[in-house]
Write an enzyme that holds these catalytic residues in place. Structure first.
Site, PDB file in Angstrom:
ATOM      1  N   LYS A  53      48.500  43.525  47.582  1.00 50.17           N
ATOM      2  CA  LYS A  53      49.171  43.374  48.883  1.00 50.17           C
ATOM      3  C   LYS A  53      49.020  41.944  49.404  1.00 50.17           C
ATOM      4  O   LYS A  53      49.960  41.368  49.965  1.00 50.17           O
ATOM      5  CB  LYS A  53      48.624  44.403  49.890  1.00 50.17           C
ATOM      6  CG  LYS A  53      48.920  45.850  49.458  1.00 50.17           C
ATOM      7  CD  LYS A  53      48.092  46.910  50.188  1.00 50.17           C
ATOM      8  CE  LYS A  53      48.188  48.238  49.440  1.00 50.17           C
ATOM      9  NZ  LYS A  53      47.228  49.255  49.933  1.00 50.17           N
ATOM     10  N   LYS A  68      38.675  46.225  53.108  1.00 53.12           N
ATOM     11  CA  LYS A  68      38.568  47.317  52.143  1.00 53.12           C
ATOM     12  C   LYS A  68      37.418  48.193  52.594  1.00 53.12           C
ATOM     13  O   LYS A  68      36.661  47.819  53.491  1.00 53.12           O
ATOM     14  CB  LYS A  68      38.315  46.779  50.725  1.00 53.12           C
ATOM     15  CG  LYS A  68      37.152  45.766  50.673  1.00 53.12           C
ATOM     16  CD  LYS A  68      36.905  45.227  49.268  1.00 53.12           C
ATOM     17  CE  LYS A  68      37.879  44.149  48.833  1.00 53.12           C
ATOM     18  NZ  LYS A  68      38.856  44.615  47.870  1.00 53.12           N
ATOM     19  N   ARG A  69      37.254  49.378  51.964  1.00 57.67           N
ATOM     20  CA  ARG A  69      36.098  50.188  52.313  1.00 57.67           C
ATOM     21  C   ARG A  69      34.807  49.412  52.089  1.00 57.67           C
ATOM     22  O   ARG A  69      34.735  48.547  51.212  1.00 57.67           O
ATOM     23  CB  ARG A  69      36.104  51.481  51.488  1.00 57.67           C
ATOM     24  CG  ARG A  69      37.094  52.498  51.996  1.00 57.67           C
ATOM     25  CD  ARG A  69      36.810  52.897  53.422  1.00 57.67           C
ATOM     26  NE  ARG A  69      35.600  53.672  53.496  1.00 57.67           N
ATOM     27  CZ  ARG A  69      35.561  54.998  53.529  1.00 57.67           C
ATOM     28  NH1 ARG A  69      36.684  55.701  53.564  1.00 57.67           N
ATOM     29  NH2 ARG A  69      34.418  55.642  53.564  1.00 57.67           N
ATOM     30  N   HIS A  85      39.812  57.150  38.380  1.00 58.36           N
ATOM     31  CA  HIS A  85      39.872  56.042  39.335  1.00 58.36           C
ATOM     32  C   HIS A  85      38.581  55.261  39.483  1.00 58.36           C
ATOM     33  O   HIS A  85      38.504  54.352  40.299  1.00 58.36           O
ATOM     34  CB  HIS A  85      40.283  56.537  40.722  1.00 58.36           C
ATOM     35  CG  HIS A  85      41.686  57.008  40.810  1.00 58.36           C
ATOM     36  ND1 HIS A  85      42.738  56.174  41.162  1.00 58.36           N
ATOM     37  CD2 HIS A  85      42.225  58.216  40.561  1.00 58.36           C
ATOM     38  CE1 HIS A  85      43.867  56.869  41.150  1.00 58.36           C
ATOM     39  NE2 HIS A  85      43.580  58.110  40.790  1.00 58.36           N
ATOM     40  N   LYS A 122      31.534  46.372  46.198  1.00 63.30           N
ATOM     41  CA  LYS A 122      32.607  45.471  46.656  1.00 63.30           C
ATOM     42  C   LYS A 122      32.049  44.163  47.230  1.00 63.30           C
ATOM     43  O   LYS A 122      32.784  43.209  47.445  1.00 63.30           O
ATOM     44  CB  LYS A 122      33.492  46.187  47.679  1.00 63.30           C
ATOM     45  CG  LYS A 122      34.240  47.396  47.101  1.00 63.30           C
ATOM     46  CD  LYS A 122      35.016  48.141  48.187  1.00 63.30           C
ATOM     47  CE  LYS A 122      35.575  49.479  47.710  1.00 63.30           C
ATOM     48  NZ  LYS A 122      36.817  49.328  46.920  1.00 63.30           N
ATOM     49  N   THR A 164      43.937  47.606  45.024  1.00 56.26           N
ATOM     50  CA  THR A 164      45.370  47.532  45.339  1.00 56.26           C
ATOM     51  C   THR A 164      45.586  46.594  46.526  1.00 56.26           C
ATOM     52  O   THR A 164      46.655  46.005  46.658  1.00 56.26           O
ATOM     53  CB  THR A 164      45.933  48.935  45.674  1.00 56.26           C
ATOM     54  OG1 THR A 164      45.020  49.596  46.556  1.00 56.26           O
ATOM     55  CG2 THR A 164      46.123  49.753  44.413  1.00 56.26           C
TER      56      THR A 164
HETATM   57  C1  Z2T Z   1      38.978  55.605  45.684  1.00 55.33           C
HETATM   58  O1  Z2T Z   1      39.633  55.076  46.741  1.00 55.33           O
HETATM   59  C2  Z2T Z   1      38.992  54.976  44.447  1.00 55.33           C
HETATM   60  C3  Z2T Z   1      38.344  55.564  43.392  1.00 55.33           C
HETATM   61  C4  Z2T Z   1      37.684  56.775  43.576  1.00 55.33           C
HETATM   62  O2  Z2T Z   1      37.080  57.338  42.505  1.00 55.33           O
HETATM   63  C5  Z2T Z   1      37.652  57.392  44.798  1.00 55.33           C
HETATM   64  C6  Z2T Z   1      38.305  56.805  45.836  1.00 55.33           C
HETATM   65 CL1  Z2T Z   1      38.314  57.588  47.355  1.00 55.33          CL
HETATM   66  C7  Z2T Z   1      36.712  58.675  42.551  1.00 55.33           C
HETATM   67  C8  Z2T Z   1      39.782  53.703  44.283  1.00 55.33           C
HETATM   68  C9  Z2T Z   1      39.152  52.653  43.375  1.00 55.33           C
HETATM   69  O3  Z2T Z   1      37.879  52.312  43.850  1.00 55.33           O
HETATM   70  C10 Z2T Z   1      40.072  51.425  43.342  1.00 55.33           C
HETATM   71  O4  Z2T Z   1      39.571  50.451  42.449  1.00 55.33           O
HETATM   72  C11 Z2T Z   1      41.473  51.826  42.913  1.00 55.33           C
HETATM   73  O5  Z2T Z   1      42.357  50.745  43.065  1.00 55.33           O
HETATM   74  C12 Z2T Z   1      41.979  52.989  43.752  1.00 55.33           C
HETATM   75  O6  Z2T Z   1      41.060  54.055  43.747  1.00 55.33           O
HETATM   76  C13 Z2T Z   1      43.313  53.509  43.254  1.00 55.33           C
HETATM   77  O7  Z2T Z   1      43.297  53.730  41.880  1.00 55.33           O
END
Ligand code: Z2T
Length: 821
Positions: A659, A547-548, A359, A553, A655
Site C-alpha cells: 500500500k 501495523k499490528r 499465513h 515486527k 501487505t
Molecule cells: C495475520 O494477520 C497474519 C497471519 C496470521 O497467521 C494471522 C493473522 Cl491475524 C495465523 C498476516 C501475516 O502476519 C502477514 O505477513 C500477511 O501479509 C497477512 O497475514 C496476509 O497473508
C-alpha cells in the site's frame, strides 16, 4: 458494460425520502449520522438491481463458486467503496453538494466494519473486491461479530481497549436472510446404529445443544461491471422454544443454556494477530460458522444437482489459515452421515474441495486443540478426524516404513492434541504460502516433511491489495493525476502504472507528484492535530510504521533508533539533520503485555522529544490512536518512508508494504516477506534494505552463536540507548518501567534466548539505512524519481493478479458477465 446512468435529481429525492421514512425528519433537522444512513440506503438502491441481476445470471449459468472461508473480514467502510466501484462517486459528491452536504463528512460517519485483526482479515476483504471486479462467482463466509476489533484509546501513554459497538446505529448495507438459517449442534454424544438393510453403521449426535445460525448478506460490488457478489456472515440466535425437539420441551435449564450459547458465540472477535490462545469459545465460533457455511454450500448445490459425488465441480473451499479447517471434517460428516456416501467417496469429494492458505511460520500461532476439549465439543467431528488421522498415519508408515519420527512429526492427532495445519494439509488439494520467500520457508523448513511427501500440493500466491480502495478512494489527488497521464485503465489493470516510467525524469511531473504528496501530508497533519493534538510539519520527512504491534515486527527497533537520533541531535546541535516525523500506529492484543509496554515506550519517547524546544522541531514522534482501515487510507497517501523492518523470515508477506509502495513511499526494510519481491520490481537502488537475511536468522536460530551482549559491550551508542531504558530517562516517575524491555534484549533468564528478534544484530545496519534515507531525501529530484518509480513499479501487487493466479492454478473458475436490464 457500463452501469446504468446516474440520475442526480432522483438520487436527491431518494435521500430526502429516506430521511423522512427513517427518522421522520427533513434534511435540515437530520444529524450527520442520519444523513449517512439516508445516503447509504440510496446507494444501496443503486446496488440492489445489480445484485439481483448477478445472482440471476449465476443461477442460469450454474458456475463453480469459490467459498472463501475466513474468521476475519476487515472490510473498513462500505459507503465510499461502493460509490467508487459503482463509478458514481463524483456524481454523488455533486448531488450532495447541491443539498449542502459534504461527502467527506458523510463518509466519516460510518463506523469501520472491523471484523478482523490485521493483514489476514484485510487480505480477505481485498480478495472479495478483486473477485467481484474480475467477475468470478464467490462467497465470503464468516461471522457477524457483534463487537469487532476494539477501539484503541491512549490514556497516559497506555493503550486502553474500548468495545467496538459497530452495529449500534444500524447497518444500512446488510440484509438479514432468515430463510437460509441453519442449525448448528454442539456437545452431547454419538449413537451408532447398525442398519441391517444397508449393512452400514449410522451415526447420530444426541443430547446436544444447538444454536440457530442466521446469515446476513453484504453486497460486494465489482468495479464498473454490474457484478455484485455476497459476503455472508452468520449471526447466532437461540433456538426458540417451539422449535425445540419434543424431547427437550419444558427443559428450562437447557433452554437457558442454549440462549447463553447463542449470545456468547458471536459476541466478539478475538483480538489476537499471529497468536493462538486455545479458548473453547474460539473453537465454538469456528465450528459455528463453518457448519452453517458448509451446510449452505451443500444445500445450494443440491438445488440444481443430484449427484453429490460431483460437488467439487461446482464448489471449492479456500481456508484462510487453519481457523476454518474444521470444514474438512464437517464436509465429511455431511457427506457420510447425511448424504450416505462411503468413506472413499466422501474423501474424494472433500479432498478435491478444500484448499489451505498458510499465513505465518510463528510457532505461537499454530492451532493445536486438546483432544479432551475438541471431542467434548464436537464428538462426531472428532470421530471423523480420528479416522482421517488413522488413514493418514497408515500412509506415512507405508511411505516411510519403520520411521516413527515421521509419524510423530506429521500425525494429525498426537500427544493429546489435534493439529489443524496437519489436517488441512492432509485433506486439501492445495497448500499455499503468501509470498515467494514464505513459500520457500514452508517447503524447506516448517512443512518440510509434508512437502517431501506431497510436493504437488505446494504452491505460492504472493499477496496483493486492491488499488480501488488504496489509491482511487484513499488518494484521489494522485489517482486523478495518474489518470491524466496514462488514462484510467490502471483501475482494473494495475501493471499499466509502468507507463508512468516515462515521467520519472520529467521535472514538471516530479514537482506535481511531490506536490500531491505534500497536500496529502497536510491532510494527515490536520488529522493528527485534531485527533492527537500534536503539531507536525508537513515539510518534514513522514517516516511511517503502521501495523499490528508484535515483537517480530520490531516497532522496538524503530523507537530505539529514534532514541539514538535524539541523543545525536542533543550531543551535536550544529549537526545537519533533515527534519523527521516518526509516525506509529498499532494495536496490541489486549493480553500481550510486552507489546503494550512498547506502546507506552513510544508515547514516553514522544513526550520527551516533542516537548524539547532545544531540538527545534528536528524530530517529532506521533502515535496515531486507533489505527484502522479508514485512517490507514490517509496515512498511506501521506507517507514518505515505509517502515517494513520485521526480523527476516518472520513476516509471511506483509501487505501494508504494498500500500505504501502504490502511494509512492520507498521501502525501508529487511529482505523479508513480500519486501523481497518489491525490491525485485522497483530495484534495490529505489529501496533502503538492511539487516540479516532470512537464511542468516534461521542459521542462528538452529545453530546458536548470536550474542547480543557482545554488541552491547562494544557499541557505546547502542549501550547508551539501552541504559536509557532503565535509568529513568523516559520514565522519571518509575525508572523500572521499561526494565522488561531491556531484559528482553540482554537477559537469558527468561525462557527465550535474549533478543529473540535480533534487534541489536540489525541496529547498526538499520541506522545506516536511515542515514541513506536522509541523504536521498535531500536530493529533491532524486527522491521524486524514486517515489514515482515505486508507484510505477507496484503493478504486480494488485490483488487482481493474486486472485487471477488462485483462479488459474487452484480454483479453476470461469468468468461471468452481467448485463444490466
Ligand atoms: C495475520 O494477520 C497474519 C497471519 C496470521 O497467521 C494471522 C493473522 Cl491475524 C495465523 C498476516 C501475516 O502476519 C502477514 O505477513 C500477511 O501479509 C497477512 O497475514 C496476509 O497473508
Amino acid at each position: 458494460m457500463a452501469t446504468k446512468k446516474f440520475n442526480k435529481k432522483e438520487f436527491i429525492r431518494e435521500v430526502k425520502a429516506n430521511v423522512k421514512a427513517l427518522y421522520r425528519k427533513n434534511l435540515e433537522e437530520a444529524t450527520q449520522q442520519q444523513l449517512f444512513q439516508a445516503v447509504s440506503y440510496a446507494v444501496k438502491d443503486e446496488i440492489i438491481e445489480n445484485w439481483l441481476a448477478t445472482q440471476e445470471q449465476y443461477e442460469k449459468d450454474d458456475p463453480k463458486y469459490v467459498y472463501y472461508m475466513s474468521m476475519e473480514f476487515l472490510m473498513g467502510r462500505a459507503l465510499g467503496n461502493n460509490m467508487i466501484n459503482l463509478t458514481i462517486y463524483d456524481d454523488v459528491k455533486e448531488a450532495l453538494e447541491e443539498i449542502g452536504l459534504d461527502i467527506n463528512v458523510i463518509e466519516d460517519q460510518e463506523p469501520d466494519a472491523a471484523l478482523g485483526n490485521g493483514g489476514l482479515g484485510r487480505l480477505a476483504a481485498c480478495f472479495l473486491d478483486s473477485l467481484a471486479t474480475l467477475g468470478y462467482p464467490a462467497y465470503g463466509c464468516g461471522i457477524r461479530y457483534r463487537y469487532g476489533m476494539f477501539k484503541q484509546k491512549i490514556e497516559d501513554g497506555y493503550q486502553v481497549e474500548v468495545p467496538d459497538n459497530w452495529l449500534k446505529d444500524g447497518n444500512p448495507f446488510e440484509l438479514r436472510r432468515p430463510e437460509y438459517a441453519k442449525e448448528v449442534k454442539f456437545g452431547g454424544y454419538v449413537r451408532v446404529e447398525y442398519d441391517e438393510k444397508t449393512g452400514r453403521n449410522y451415526y447420530k449426535q444426541e443430547g446436544y445443544q444447538s444454536v440457530r445460525a442466521v446469515p446476513y448478506d453484504f453486497p460486494i460490488v465489482g468495479y464498473n461491471n454490474n457484478i455484485v457478489n455476497t459476503l455472508r456472515i452468520w449471526d447466532a440466535e437461540a433456538i426458540s422454544e417451539f422449535q425445540l425437539d419434543s424431547f427437550d420441551k419444558g427443559d428450562y435449564r437447557k433452554a437457558v443454556e442454549q440462549e447463553n450459547l447463542a449470545r456468547n458465540i458471536v459476541e466478539v472477535l478475538y483480538p489476537n494477530d499471529n497468536h493462538y490462545a486455545g479458548k473453547e469459545l474460539r473453537l465454538k465460533q469456528q465450528y459455528f460458522f463453518i457448519s452453517a457455511s458448509v451446510q449452505e454450500a451443500v444445500a445450494k448445490y443440491k438445488k440444481n444437482h443430484d449427484d453429490i459425488r460431483k460437488f467439487y465441480e461446482k464448489a471449492t473451499f479456500q481456508l484462510n489459515d487453519t481457523h476454518p479447517t474444521v470444514a474438512v471434517a464437517e464436509l465429511m460428516r455431511i457427506l457420510l452421515d447425511e448424504e450416505g456416501l462411503t468413506w472413499d467417496e466422501a474423501w474424494e469429494v472433500t479432498s478435491k474441495t478444500c484448499a489451505y492458505t498458510n499465513h505465518t511460520i510463528m510457532a505461537e500461532a499454530l492451532e493445536k486443540w486438546p483432544i479432551e476439549l475438541f471431542s467434548r465439543l464436537l464428538p462426531r467431528v472428532y470421530q471423523i478426524i480420528e479416522e482421517i488421522n488413522r488413514r493418514f498415519v497408515a500412509q506415512i508408515e507405508a511411505k516411510y516404513p519403520g520411521d516413527f519420527e515421521k509419524v510423530r512429526k506429521m500425525a494429525i492427532i498426537f500427544d493429546g492434541q489435534v493439529k489443524m495445519a496437519h489436517l488441512a494439509i492432509a485433506a486439501g488439494y492445495s497448500v499455499n504460502g503468501v509470498a515467494q520467500l514464505h513459500t520457500e520457508i514452508l517447503k524447506h523448513q516448517e512443512l518440510k516433511d509434508f512437502y517431501e511427501m506431497m510436493p504437488e500440493k505446494f504452491n505460492n500466491k504472493t499477496n496483493g491489495i486492491t488499488q480501488r480502495r488504496f489509491l482511487l478512494h484513499g488518494n484521489p489527488l494522485l489517482a486523478s493525476w495518474i489518470t491524466d497521464h496514462i488514462g484510467d485503465e490502471w483501475i482494473t489493470d494495475l501493471p499499466q502504472l509502468s507507463k508512468l516510467k516515462v515521467y520519472v525524469d520529467d521535472p514538471k511531473a516530479q514537482q506535481e507528484f511531490m506536490n500531491i504528496k505534500y497536500q496529502n501530508k497536510v491532510r494527515l497533519a490536520k488529522y493528527i492535530q485534531e485527533h492527537n493534538g500534536i503539531e507536525v510539519d508537513p515539510r518534514s520527512i513522514f517516516d511511517v510504521q503502521v501495523k499490528r504491534l508484535h515483537e517480530y515486527k520490531r516497532q522496538l527497533l524503530n523507537i530505539l533508533h529514534v532514541m539514538y537520533l535524539y541523543n545525536q541531535i542533543k550531543d551535536h546541535p550544529e549537526m545537519d539533520f533533515y527534519p523527521r516525523t516518526f509516525i506509529f500506529g498499532a494495536k496490541a492484543a489486549a493480553g500481550y503485555r510486552r507489546a503494550k509496554l512498547t506502546i507506552k515506550l513510544i508515547n514516553s519517547v514522544a513526550d520527551v522529544i516533542n516537548n524539547d524546544a532545544s531540538i527545534k522541531n528536528k524530530l517529532k514522534v506521533v502515535f496515531i490512536e486507533d489505527y484502522r482501515v479508514s485512517n490507514a487510507e490517509w496515512i498511506f497517501a501521506a507517507a514518505d518512508v515505509s517502515e517494513q523492518i520485521s526480523t527476516a523470515s518472520k513476516e509471511a508477506s506483509g501487505t501494508g508494504n504494498m500500500k505504501f509502495m502504490l502511494n509512492g513511499a520507498p521501502t525501508l526494510g529487511t529482505m523479508d516477506g513480500a519486501n523481497v519481491e518489491i525490491v525485485e520490481e522497483v530495484g534495490k537502488e529505489n529501496a533502503f534494505i538492511f539487516g540479516l537475511s532470512a537464511d542468516e536468522v534461521i542459521n542462528y536460530e538452529q545453530n546458536g552463536g548470536y550474542h547480543p551482549e557482545n554488541i552491547f559491550n562494544s557499541d557505546q551508542d547502542i549501550r547508551r540507548v539501552l541504559m536509557q531504558l532503565i535509568n529513568g530517562e523516559y520514565a522519571p516517575d518509575d525508572p523500572e518501567r521499561f526494565r522488561e524491555i531491556y531484559d528482553s534484549l540482554l537477559n537469558t533468564k527468561s525462557s527465550d534466548r535474549a533478543d529473540t528478534y535480533f534487534i541489536l544484530a540489525d541496529f547498526r545496519s538499520y541506522a545506516d539505512a536511515q542515514k541513506r534515507v536522509e541523504e536521498a531525501y535531500r536530493d529533491e529530484a532524486g527522491w521524486a524519481k524514486m517515489a514515482m518509480l515505486n508507484t510505477a513499479c507496484s503493478g504486480k501487487f494488485t490483488s487482481d493478479r493474486t486472485i487471477q493466479q488462485y483462479v488459474d492454478e487452484i480454483w479453476h473458475l470461469k468468468k461471468e458477465t452481467v448485463k444490466v436490464k
